[in-house]
Design an enzyme around this catalytic site. Sequence first.
Site, short mmCIF file in Angstrom:
data_model
loop_
_atom_site.label_atom_id
_atom_site.label_comp_id
_atom_site.label_asym_id
_atom_site.label_seq_id
_atom_site.Cartn_x
_atom_site.Cartn_y
_atom_site.Cartn_z
N ASN A 37 -48.03 20.51 -27.01
CA ASN A 37 -47.22 19.33 -27.37
C ASN A 37 -48.00 18.38 -28.28
OD1 ASN A 37 -44.73 18.02 -27.20
ND2 ASN A 37 -45.53 16.56 -25.71
N LYS A 87 -44.47 16.69 -19.56
CA LYS A 87 -44.06 15.33 -19.15
C LYS A 87 -42.57 15.02 -19.26
CE LYS A 87 -44.85 13.15 -23.60
NZ LYS A 87 -45.29 12.00 -24.36
N SER A 126 -48.35 8.06 -12.68
CA SER A 126 -47.19 7.42 -13.30
C SER A 126 -46.49 6.51 -12.30
CB SER A 126 -46.23 8.52 -13.76
OG SER A 126 -44.97 8.00 -14.08
N TYR A 151 -41.09 16.91 -12.11
CA TYR A 151 -42.17 16.21 -12.83
C TYR A 151 -42.78 15.12 -11.94
CZ TYR A 151 -44.62 12.92 -15.75
OH TYR A 151 -45.58 12.06 -16.24
N LYS A 155 -46.76 14.59 -10.02
CA LYS A 155 -47.68 13.43 -10.03
C LYS A 155 -48.05 13.05 -8.60
CE LYS A 155 -48.15 13.15 -14.38
NZ LYS A 155 -49.39 13.66 -14.97
N ASN A 201 -37.51 9.37 -24.87
CA ASN A 201 -37.94 8.03 -24.49
C ASN A 201 -37.40 7.00 -25.48
OD1 ASN A 201 -40.62 9.90 -23.64
ND2 ASN A 201 -39.74 8.57 -22.09
N VAL A 219 -27.54 3.15 -25.57
CA VAL A 219 -28.15 2.41 -24.46
C VAL A 219 -27.49 2.91 -23.18
CG1 VAL A 219 -28.39 0.13 -23.39
CG2 VAL A 219 -28.67 0.39 -25.87
P1 NAD Z 1 -48.50 14.48 -24.46
O1 NAD Z 1 -47.57 15.59 -24.25
O2 NAD Z 1 -48.48 13.78 -25.77
O3 NAD Z 1 -50.00 14.95 -24.18
C1 NAD Z 1 -50.32 15.95 -23.24
C2 NAD Z 1 -51.25 16.94 -23.92
O4 NAD Z 1 -51.62 17.96 -22.99
C3 NAD Z 1 -50.61 17.65 -25.12
O5 NAD Z 1 -51.48 17.56 -26.24
C4 NAD Z 1 -50.43 19.11 -24.65
O6 NAD Z 1 -50.54 20.02 -25.72
C5 NAD Z 1 -51.56 19.23 -23.64
N1 NAD Z 1 -51.32 20.23 -22.59
C6 NAD Z 1 -50.22 20.38 -21.82
N2 NAD Z 1 -50.37 21.41 -20.96
C7 NAD Z 1 -51.62 21.92 -21.19
C8 NAD Z 1 -52.37 22.99 -20.63
N3 NAD Z 1 -51.86 23.78 -19.66
N4 NAD Z 1 -53.60 23.24 -21.10
C9 NAD Z 1 -54.13 22.49 -22.09
N5 NAD Z 1 -53.47 21.46 -22.66
C10 NAD Z 1 -52.23 21.17 -22.21
O7 NAD Z 1 -48.26 13.44 -23.26
P2 NAD Z 1 -48.78 11.94 -23.08
O8 NAD Z 1 -47.62 11.04 -23.24
O9 NAD Z 1 -50.00 11.72 -23.87
O10 NAD Z 1 -49.11 11.98 -21.53
C11 NAD Z 1 -50.42 12.24 -21.06
C12 NAD Z 1 -50.42 12.22 -19.55
O11 NAD Z 1 -49.92 10.98 -19.07
C13 NAD Z 1 -49.55 13.30 -18.90
O12 NAD Z 1 -50.21 13.77 -17.74
C14 NAD Z 1 -48.29 12.54 -18.54
O13 NAD Z 1 -47.63 13.13 -17.45
C15 NAD Z 1 -48.87 11.19 -18.16
N6 NAD Z 1 -47.92 10.08 -18.28
C16 NAD Z 1 -47.26 9.88 -19.46
C17 NAD Z 1 -46.34 8.84 -19.58
C18 NAD Z 1 -45.56 8.62 -20.85
O14 NAD Z 1 -44.52 7.98 -20.81
N7 NAD Z 1 -46.03 9.11 -22.00
C19 NAD Z 1 -46.14 7.98 -18.49
C20 NAD Z 1 -46.84 8.19 -17.31
C21 NAD Z 1 -47.73 9.25 -17.22
C1 WQD Z 2 -36.70 3.55 -20.73
C2 WQD Z 2 -35.36 2.83 -20.62
C3 WQD Z 2 -33.46 4.26 -20.24
C4 WQD Z 2 -33.57 6.36 -24.05
C5 WQD Z 2 -39.74 8.07 -18.24
C6 WQD Z 2 -40.13 8.93 -17.08
C7 WQD Z 2 -41.31 8.34 -16.37
C8 WQD Z 2 -42.43 8.03 -17.33
C9 WQD Z 2 -41.99 7.31 -18.55
C10 WQD Z 2 -44.08 9.76 -17.28
C11 WQD Z 2 -34.47 3.38 -19.51
C12 WQD Z 2 -33.36 3.55 -21.58
C13 WQD Z 2 -33.86 5.49 -23.01
C14 WQD Z 2 -32.35 6.18 -24.76
C15 WQD Z 2 -31.84 4.29 -23.38
N1 WQD Z 2 -43.09 9.19 -17.82
N2 WQD Z 2 -33.02 4.47 -22.68
N3 WQD Z 2 -31.52 5.15 -24.39
O1 WQD Z 2 -37.00 6.44 -17.98
O2 WQD Z 2 -38.62 4.52 -17.78
O3 WQD Z 2 -39.46 6.79 -17.77
O4 WQD Z 2 -40.87 7.97 -19.12
O5 WQD Z 2 -44.58 9.65 -16.22
O6 WQD Z 2 -41.68 9.26 -15.42
O7 WQD Z 2 -39.04 9.00 -16.20
O8 WQD Z 2 -38.59 5.86 -19.89
O9 WQD Z 2 -38.32 5.67 -22.32
O10 WQD Z 2 -36.92 7.37 -21.08
O11 WQD Z 2 -36.43 4.95 -20.79
O12 WQD Z 2 -31.08 3.37 -23.08
O13 WQD Z 2 -32.01 6.95 -25.67
O14 WQD Z 2 -34.64 3.04 -21.84
O15 WQD Z 2 -32.21 4.28 -19.60
O16 WQD Z 2 -33.82 2.31 -18.92
P1 WQD Z 2 -38.31 5.87 -18.29
P2 WQD Z 2 -37.57 6.04 -21.09
#
Ligand code: NAD
Ligand code: WQD
Length: 343
Positions: A37, A87, A126, A151, A155, A201, A219
């Site tokens: 990704n 994710k 998360s 998912y 976590k 997102n 929305v």
């Molecule tokens: P991302 O997808 O941009 O980054 C994850 C990276 O991990 C990618 O580069 C992907 O190629 C790599 N990867 C996945 N599976 C792998 C594997 N088996 N071996 C080696 N590499 C692998 O995601 P991100 O947004 O940077 O998220 C990073 C971390 O934070 C994740 O664990 C995600 O669950 C957590 N997180 C993200 C959010 C968010 O909203 N972005 C929120 C809370 C927690």
């Molecule tokens: C934010 C708000 C939607 C898209 C998710 C995962 C969570 C975490 C972060 C990793 C919400 C609204 C969104 C759209 C919208 N990831 N929305 N129209 O849902 O808080 O969390 O990402 O751990 O686990 O569930 O983030 O950015 O998807 O949404 O109205 O097209 O925006 O309803 O209220 P969310 P999000």
Amino acid sequence: MGKKILVTGGTGYIGAHTVVELQNNDYEVIIVDNLANSDIKILGQIASITGEKPEFFRLDLRDKNAIAEILKIHPDIKGVIHFAASKSVSESVKKPLLYYDNNILALVNLLNALAGKPVNLVFSSSCTVYGEPDTLPVTELADIKKAESPYGNTKQIGEEILKETANAVKDLSVIALRYFNPVGAHPSALIGELPNGVPQNLVPYITQTAIGKREQLTVFGDQFDTPDGSCIRDFIHVVDLARAHVAAIRRMEAGQAHAAFEVFNIGTGQGYSVLELIRTFEKVTGTQLNYRIGPPRDGDIVKIWGDVSLAEKELGWRAENDLTSMLSSAWAWENYINNNPFN
Ligand code: NAD
Ligand code: WQD
């Protein structure tokens, strides 16, 4: 050159920003990522910001021999930041085994490869572990609700695996950071979020709509029990989030952790609604966003924001960027990548 840190998932969105902050703080970074990704070009982008290309190994953490090999090449790794995971909440509902495989097996392989080494590890958790909180702002002591998606479950299970292992194993120290909603991009606009396909997102959907890649933002509901009826989130600038990882590593290096496994909320402590965010985006960009109100999205949390006082007290960290800075940086990145596409 400072201490070596292994960053799994280091070419991903949060990983790349954290690599920059680590290098800025004199750490030597080794990235492992399977590029499932993310794009290899991110390495050059990081080098343009910091002047230093991190060492990179393309590998899948589900291959336990591959990660063990890296730790043989670099036996002096003392710090690990584990971002690598899948994710997407919706994808995890359709393909639960992919998520248990990629998020749990990969973690177990990493821990097995690290066994016997003195290591400080930071885990990407998360706010999803809280579900819909009973009280706001939500603290680290709040109940962990039954996960609403595979998912989210990965976590919760990931935290449990790490807690049990850190308690059982000498010399392993773990900090799990529960991120709220990471948004925005590096101020250089050279790195940012690269959604695969249609963004799920909010912020990438907004920037792609504003630049013309998407027709219209929907929305998801405006009749919730909130002041303007739309959902509320604790959005955090990805650079602030990246810095929290450096603070967590430093805490463990300095021997300041109170327990082998600790948890911190990482957000701003302030909630903004989806409609407030859209209005701020319009102000920042001086454009009108094409959006409509649609039905609620299945399983969405109505409102959540974090109590971040524990991170402030114990990590000496706090978010510095406001919503305007988050959205202007996200917009600058969208413009950059639109003019300089990676592929
Ligand atoms: P991302 O997808 O941009 O980054 C994850 C990276 O991990 C990618 O580069 C992907 O190629 C790599 N990867 C996945 N599976 C792998 C594997 N088996 N071996 C080696 N590499 C692998 O995601 P991100 O947004 O940077 O998220 C990073 C971390 O934070 C994740 O664990 C995600 O669950 C957590 N997180 C993200 C959010 C968010 O909203 N972005 C929120 C809370 C927690
Ligand atoms: C934010 C708000 C939607 C898209 C998710 C995962 C969570 C975490 C972060 C990793 C919400 C609204 C969104 C759209 C919208 N990831 N929305 N129209 O849902 O808080 O969390 O990402 O751990 O686990 O569930 O983030 O950015 O998807 O949404 O109205 O097209 O925006 O309803 O209220 P969310 P999000």
